[in-house]
Design an enzyme around this catalytic site. Structure first.
Site, PDB file in Angstrom:
ATOM      1  N   CYS A  20       0.440  -1.038   0.257  1.00 52.75           N
ATOM      2  CA  CYS A  20      -0.149  -0.119  -0.141  1.00 52.75           C
ATOM      3  C   CYS A  20       0.752   1.128   0.426  1.00 52.75           C
ATOM      4  CB  CYS A  20      -0.663   0.015   0.924  1.00 52.75           C
ATOM      5  SG  CYS A  20      -0.161   0.182   3.009  1.00 52.75           S
ATOM      6  N   CYS A  23       3.270   1.459   2.818  1.00 54.25           N
ATOM      7  CA  CYS A  23       4.524   1.310   2.723  1.00 54.25           C
ATOM      8  C   CYS A  23       5.153   1.893   2.487  1.00 54.25           C
ATOM      9  CB  CYS A  23       4.089  -0.455   2.273  1.00 54.25           C
ATOM     10  SG  CYS A  23       2.840  -1.086   3.138  1.00 54.25           S
ATOM     11  N   ASP A 430      -0.516  11.488 -30.761  1.00 58.53           N
ATOM     12  CA  ASP A 430      -0.531  10.323 -31.691  1.00 58.53           C
ATOM     13  C   ASP A 430      -0.626  10.416 -33.313  1.00 58.53           C
ATOM     14  OD1 ASP A 430       2.404   9.681 -33.027  1.00 58.53           O
ATOM     15  OD2 ASP A 430       1.157   7.672 -32.673  1.00 58.53           O
ATOM     16  N   ASP A 634       6.086   6.275 -29.002  1.00 53.64           N
ATOM     17  CA  ASP A 634       4.758   6.757 -27.798  1.00 53.64           C
ATOM     18  C   ASP A 634       5.431   6.709 -26.675  1.00 53.64           C
ATOM     19  OD1 ASP A 634       4.260   8.385 -30.664  1.00 53.64           O
ATOM     20  OD2 ASP A 634       2.215   6.239 -30.620  1.00 53.64           O
TER      21      ASP A 634
END
Length: 743
Positions: A20, A23, A430, A634
């Site tokens: 998480c 942490c 793009d 990309d």
């Protein structure tokens, strides 16, 4: 990625055990305070930490020990990434197994508690089923809560552990010693279903998150996999030997055969070919390579053969640079702090304090029944404040939303991106494969005056069938569909980058660009030249056809704009979103395509790093940017963007890096995806709001605030039912709000 200068070492180390944001934050805080650490950035999504430290002050082993003391593992040995990946797979597999068993065991408990309450030994059966769920499959909550306690902090695990622990122990006590309450006129009840269902649902949410998080590093591996492992080294005597790529040095002469990947960057010394550079430029048409032409590692040679001199090797190649850019873009973004985890840090101690205070006040002021009422108040407060609704608020909305998106061809891969989607004000597109179809096609065939183009179709078809040029493939497809005949070609000659010529049916023909035909002494008709200029202004490539006397016609080849692109751009504009188009193509083509789809802002001749830099600049100006692309080129931009969206038939790497993916090459799915994301986030906020309102009302009542007024004291059983209803309301809201959303 690793640099060393005067004792300062930069390294990226895998971390095992994070589950998480709390942490990650704790590891970041502890490592940041270690002596000798200059910079520290924990990446929860990639399960690693980027460290810059002074090796004269501390060592990697010392830092690993500091992390180990917190209950996590910092892998500093060689091969750490492989070990971390293996650990991650084991953790996910174990989590999935625990979740499945917790759900299977919880289902009969719910049936016994809600439907078959009067079955003989119902309590004992529920206890038997709930014990492994709470103590084995849910043991991670207690372990993590203990770690939090040792660090003097609290998170979601603390609240989960407290609620399921109290509910389970209280139920166990009531089952084993019912006479304790019966002697005091209180009916004992058990809450095994509450403890087991909480474990099952929270584990389910964790499993979904772990699966999404586990896919974030595969993109880097696939990028690295683009580079070939070996190269064909040409010796001074002209002999060729296959060697591993690590042995290639700047200045070495390398041979490349048809279909092979180019191993390093370099300059062509002999031979000609066409090279597919779509991974770098994003453009569908392979590039002609002749003497002095530049080639790049990872690009794919087509039909020709050539030799080139290595100019950049190892970490200096263009491919290596793209890999670094993706890593830096991913690592630069701190993981979003979960709303529930944020609140839990305050919510847990507040709830515990209220429960303890309630018990103390009841014991002190409750008279003869003060002890009983005090214990019941403590248990009731903890049960009614159970985080089941809080835990369900996010995963249920996400699960329903992801299902809704999948039904509409929208794959949402990262739940965190949903929290960002509502702020998107810039979309970067793009061109090739995103706005356009991504492959060239013949748009029109214009014959010269008095010429029937069908009469020369066989000659064009026959000549282009022998050409390696990618535009020739589009022309061949066109004439093949027109049932042209394949004839024998004599004296065939191909001039790279210009055209082809040959004798067909006893007559010479030329197919190529205008400059090539002029060099052959062919007169170009003014009508065709005018028409060719018009076509080129419309972003088309013009191929001329001639015999030895005159020009016979022109063929226009175009990468068509998708029909959905215009509608998609219009819808995005209506949503108040600014659109930019970035392409590696020339300005004329970019301008023509932008004009066709209604995009006001565009940039042409943009390299991969330019796309990422443009997005970074927009972010620095305060914009929230979504990048839409489909190519390897990309990848850095997709990683840099706040939200990367990959088009369906794009490269695996673009799909891996992106946070969302469109199954079909349909740009109208982009506004739909943004709308759906906004609805999911709004639903999560609604769920959390009602979960907290429920607690704000339920907790004081459970503590006994109404008792002095009307004598009402909430029964723990009713508290359990109220807790269950709060969970039902969260699930119902998710189903109704998202499934009824019209995209």
């Amino acid at each position: 990625m690793n640099t060393e200068d005067k004792g300062i070492i930069s390294r990226v180390y895998p971390v095992v055990g994070m589950h998480c944001a709390a942490c990650a934050a704790r590891i970041n805080k502890v490592l940041g305070k270690q002596a000798g650490v200059v910079e520290c950035s924990v990446n929860l999504a990639a399960n690693n930490v980027s460290l810059k430290y002074n090796s004269t002050v501390t060592t990697a082993e010392n830092l690993a020990e500091a992390v180990d003391r917190m209950g996590f593992r910092l892998i500093v040995d060689s091969g750490g990434e492989t070990e971390a990946e293996s650990e991650g797979k084991k953790r996910y597999k174990k989590l999935k197994t625990n979740t499945l068993w917790a759900i299977l065991l919880s289902f009969p408990i719910v049936l016994l508690s809600m439907v078959f309450m009067n079955v003989p030994y119902a309590n004992e059966i529920m206890a038997l089923l709930a014990t492994p769920v709470v103590l084995y499959f849910g043991r991670g909550f207690f372990v993590n809560a203990w770690k939090q306690l040792k660090q003097k902090s609290a998170n979601m695990d603390t609240l989960v552990a407290l609620s399921i622990g109290v509910a389970y122990l209280f139920s166990l006590f009531n089952m084993l010693y019912p006479e304790f309450w019966l002697k005091r006129g209180v009916q004992p009840h058990v809450y095994f279903e509450a403890s087991s269902v909480i474990v099952a649902f929270i584990l389910l949410g964790r499993t979904l998150e772990e699966k999404a998080k586990g896919n974030t590093t595969t993109a880097i591996k696939k990028l690295i996999g683009l580079a070939p492992k070996t190269a064909m080294l040409v010796s001074d005597d002209g002999s060729m030997n296959e060697v591993v790529i690590e042995t290639i040095k700047v200045g070495d002469l390398i041979a490349v055969r048809p279909g092979e990947k180019i191993p390093v960057d370099g300059v062509v010394e002999s031979g000609t070919s066409y090279v597919d550079e779509s991974m770098l430029s994003g453009e569908a048409v392979p590039v002609s390579k002749t003497v002095d032409g530049t080639v790049y590692a990872g690009t794919i040679n087509q039909k020709g053969s050539f030799k080139f001199r290595a100019t950049k090797v190892g970490s200096d190649t263009m491919l290596a640079m793209i890999i670094r850019m993706v890593q830096e873009a991913q690592g630069s973004k701190a993981p979003l702090q979960r709303i529930v985890d944020k609140v839990a840090g305050v919510f847990v101690p507040v709830i515990v304090s209220i429960a303890m205070l309630s018990m103390i006040l009841w014991i002190a002021l409750g008279g003869d029944d003060g002890v009983v009422h005090g214990i019941l108040a403590f248990v009731t407060v903890v049960i009614i404040a159970c985080p089941c609704a809080l835990g369900l608020a996010t995963p249920t909305a996400i699960m329903v939303g992801i299902g809704k998106g999948a039904e509409n061809g929208i794959l949402i891969k990262d739940a965190k991106s949903l929290e960002v989607a509502k702020n998107i004000d810039v979309v970067v597109l793009d061109k090739t494969g995103t706005i356009t179809e991504g492959h060239p096609e013949v748009a029109d065939v214009v014959p010269a005056e008095g010429i029937d183009i069908d009469a020369v179709a066989n000659a064009v078809y026959s000549l282009e069938s022998q050409s390696e040029h990618p535009l020739a493939e589009a022309i061949v497809r066109h004439f093949k569909m027109a049932d042209a005949q394949l004839l024998e070609v004599g004296q065939f000659e191909s001039v790279a980058g210009h055209g082809v010529e040959g004798v067909v049916a006893g007559r010479p023909y030329y197919v190529g660009n205008a400059k090539y035909l002029r060099s052959k002494g062919v007169k170009l008709e003014s009508y065709l030249e005018t028409r060719a200029n018009e076509l080129e202004q419309a972003a088309m490539t013009v191929v001329w056809v001639a015999d030895d006397e005159r020009s016979l016609g022109i063929i226009s080849v175009v990468d068509k704009v998708k029909q959905s692109s215009v509608e998609a751009v219009s819808r995005l504009h209506d949503m108040g979103i600014t659109i930019y188009m970035l392409t590696g193509d020339n300005r004329a083509t970019a301008e023509a395509v932008a004009s066709q789809v209604g995009i006001q802002y565009y940039k042409a001749s943009v390299l991969p790093q330019g796309k990422a830099e443009f997005i970074k600049k927009m972010q620095q100006e305060g914009h929230c940017v979504a990048m839409v692309g489909d190519g390897i080129n990309d990848s850095a931009a997709l990683a840099q963007a706040d939200i990367g969206i990959a088009m369906g038939r794009g490269s695996d790497i673009a799909l891996d890096i992106s946070k969302m993916a469109i199954v079909k090459n349909d740009l109208t799915k982009i506004p739909q995806a943004i709308k759906l994301s906004k609805r999911i986030v709004r639903t999560i906020h609604q769920n959390l709001f009602w979960a907290f309102v429920y607690n704000m009302i339920g907790v004081p009542v459970a503590a006994g605030i109404l008792f002095p007024i009307n004598g009402f004291l909430l029964n723990p059983m009713i508290a359990g039912a109220a807790m269950a209803m709060s969970s039902v309301s969260v699930v119902t809201n998710s189903l109704q709000s998202i499934r009824r959303c019209r995209l």
